[in-house]
Design an enzyme around this catalytic site. Structure first.
Site, mmCIF file in Angstrom:
data_model
loop_
_atom_site.group_PDB
_atom_site.id
_atom_site.type_symbol
_atom_site.label_atom_id
_atom_site.label_comp_id
_atom_site.label_asym_id
_atom_site.label_seq_id
_atom_site.Cartn_x
_atom_site.Cartn_y
_atom_site.Cartn_z
ATOM 1 N N LYS A 67 0.872 -1.182 0.000
ATOM 2 C CA LYS A 67 0.000 0.000 0.000
ATOM 3 C C LYS A 67 0.904 1.227 0.000
ATOM 4 C CE LYS A 67 -3.835 2.158 2.563
ATOM 5 N NZ LYS A 67 -4.806 2.016 3.668
ATOM 6 N N SER A 125 -9.818 2.449 2.674
ATOM 7 C CA SER A 125 -8.865 3.128 1.809
ATOM 8 C C SER A 125 -7.891 2.191 1.095
ATOM 9 C CB SER A 125 -8.033 4.119 2.638
ATOM 10 O OG SER A 125 -7.239 3.413 3.596
ATOM 11 N N SER A 137 -10.215 0.120 6.944
ATOM 12 C CA SER A 137 -9.602 0.122 5.608
ATOM 13 C C SER A 137 -8.922 -1.162 5.163
ATOM 14 C CB SER A 137 -8.597 1.259 5.501
ATOM 15 O OG SER A 137 -9.283 2.453 5.257
#
Ligand code: GLN
Length: 491
Positions: free
Chosen positions: A74, A149, A173
């Site tokens: 990420k 997210s 998330s």
């Protein structure tokens, strides 16, 4: 090849049926050909150099179980070599001089970085539409959001662009995008995974964790991720119980007598019927596996939204003050003086949602409102944690329910409605506020507004340090069902 789990890839690598370099090339090819906007930065040379080093270890017999297995990070974990943007224009082109602890540990294990994956700007969002680099498409249905997210991480696993991905969970998330994309993710107990080099959003909530196809794969990844780090001041120490364990050790335990708490508040008004149907069918499956269902109540659930949306912005407003055009990334090109430089830099560099949260956070922290909002929210945060402890004290071993009230919504449909996004976090926020571990596993499909195929996730919440138990429960379910093996058409 790309439908294989980490566990299967590891076996192939160790028996020399495939090399790390072949695997890396295979996934890089898939990434280059994909149209999901899941990856923000790929660098073949960097990846292939790591793959060559992994092949060397495999040849010398110094390889571990993850050596040569590719992973996507990420883009909130800083990486040497690959750019790190946090999904923000503020950090456009930024390259960190060091690796995050999590990245470092996977490197030491011999994993091969495939690149950096998309996310909501500074991890603020539930649909990945707040990225300065464009939305990610849900691999199951290109007109749907992937969740957020960690939308890029979940989409990369669902589209089989990577067998493993890192993610972060501040208020859901990891769990929510895993649910929306039909993959498996776990948020560990707060403080177990180092936040060093994980760009801070809300420090008392942020927690890293893995997303992969199966619970077993998540266990293998947690084996590397979890552990004390002296460079993170909120990292739990060994004395506090943060010992590195083998998270695969309990996977095969039977579930006889497991008490599953089913909170009334997670099945009330607002829960879509297709999600409810899939979650209830999963609960029935657990009864078949020997578990018993217990009705419980988490009465403060509804308060988690206002509480989180005070505490998270408050911490964000403080954390994001470092982006001032002096030390990192973007700086406005024309300005009159220092104040003007700050103002223009931040106006240009931050997106709308980030600005909104900085404003809200600054407001709730200001002198006249601090007690009324921030202190009050901290008190309610404690009551929310107490709800869970009351349930775990004598009623149940774990709690199960939906991850989100609906399946993935249409791209654009809530993009200009922040409150609609916040409301969709209702079932994940309280776990984060309490600092508890939570997991999402695929348990069926819903239809949402359309007739498309959109995955449903089952949430499993445990008490502090219960990661091995959550993984055991999820693994037993995945041995009995095949939702986690389904793939989007054409994958
Ligand atoms: N959707 C929540 C938010 O927008 C949670 C995000 C997260 O966990 N990073 O803040």
């Amino acid at each position: 090849m790309h439908n294989k789990t980490i566990k299967e890839l590891s076996t192939l690598l160790h028996s020399k049926q495939v090399s790390a370099t072949e695997l890396a090339r295979h996934y890089l090819g898939r990434i280059d050909a994909s149209g999901h906007n899941a990856f923000l930065h790929v660098d073949h040379e960097l990846t292939l150099a790591q793959a060559a080093a992994a092949d060397e270890r495999l040849a010398q017999g110094t390889a571990g179980p993850l050596t040569g297995v590719p992973i996507a990070h990420k883009d909130i974990f800083v990486t040497r070599g690959w750019r790190t943007t946090a999904g923000s224009k503020m950090l456009d082109g930024y390259v960190s001089p060091f690796d995050a602890t999590v990245v470092d540990r996977f490197k030491a294990a011999g994993m091969v970085t495939l690149g950096k994956v998309n996310l909501d700007e500074f991890a603020m969002g539930s649909a990945n539409e707040n990225s300065a680099y464009g939305a990610v498409r849900n691999p199951w249905d290109a007109s749907a959001v992937p969740g957020g997210s960690s939308g890029g991480s979940a989409a990369a696993i669902a589209a089989r662009l990577a067998p493993a991905a890192t993610a972060t969970d501040t208020g859901g998330s990891i769990r929510q995008p895993a649910a929306f994309c039909g993959v498996t993710g776990i948020k560990p107990t707060y403080g177990r995974v180092s936040r060093f080099g994980m760009i801070a959003f809300a420090s008392s909530l942020d927690q890293g964790g893995p997303i992969a196809q199966t619970a077993e794969d998540c266990a293998l990844l947690l084996n590397e991720m979890i552990g004390f780090d002296e460079r993170d001041s909120t990292s739990l120490t060994v004395e506090q119980g943060n010992v590195r364990e083998d998270y695969t050790r309990d996977l095969d335990k039977p579930l006889d007598g497991l008490r599953i708490g089913v909170p009334a508040e997670y099945f009330g008004e607002g829960l879509a019927s297709d999600v409810e149907g899939a979650v209830r069918a999963a609960l029935d499956q657990f009864v078949k596996l020997g578990a018993v269902l217990v009705d419980i109540s988490l009465p403060k659930t509804a308060l988690s939204i206002p509480t989180y949306y005070i505490i998270a912005p408050a911490e964000a407003s403080s954390n994001l003050s470092r982006f001032d055009g002096v030390r990192y990334g973007h700086r406005a090109s024309e300005y009159k003086d220092l104040q003007d430089m700050y103002r223009k830099t931040r106006a240009e560099g931050f997106g709308t949602e980030v600005k909104r949260r900085i404003l809200v956070g600054t407001y709730v922290l200001c002198h006249g409102y601090y007690d009324a909002y921030y202190v009050q929210a901290q008190k309610i945060r404690r009551l929310i944690a107490d709800d869970f402890q009351a349930a775990f004290a004598d009623k149940c071993d774990v709690i199960m329910g939906p991850v989100a009230p609906t399946v993935a919504w249409d791209l654009g449909s809530k993009a200009n409605d922040p409150v609609a996004n916040y409301l969709a976090d209702i079932f994940t926020l309280s776990t984060s506020l309490a600092g508890l571990p939570g997991m999402s596993i695929p348990c069926g499909f819903g239809t949402g507004d359309k007739n498309g195929k959109r995955p449903v996730g089952l949430q499993i919440i445990g008490n502090y340090f219960a990661e091995a138990k959550l993984l055991n429960i999820a693994h037993q379910y995945q041995q009995a069902t095949d939702w986690h093996q389904r793939t989007p058409e054409g994958v």
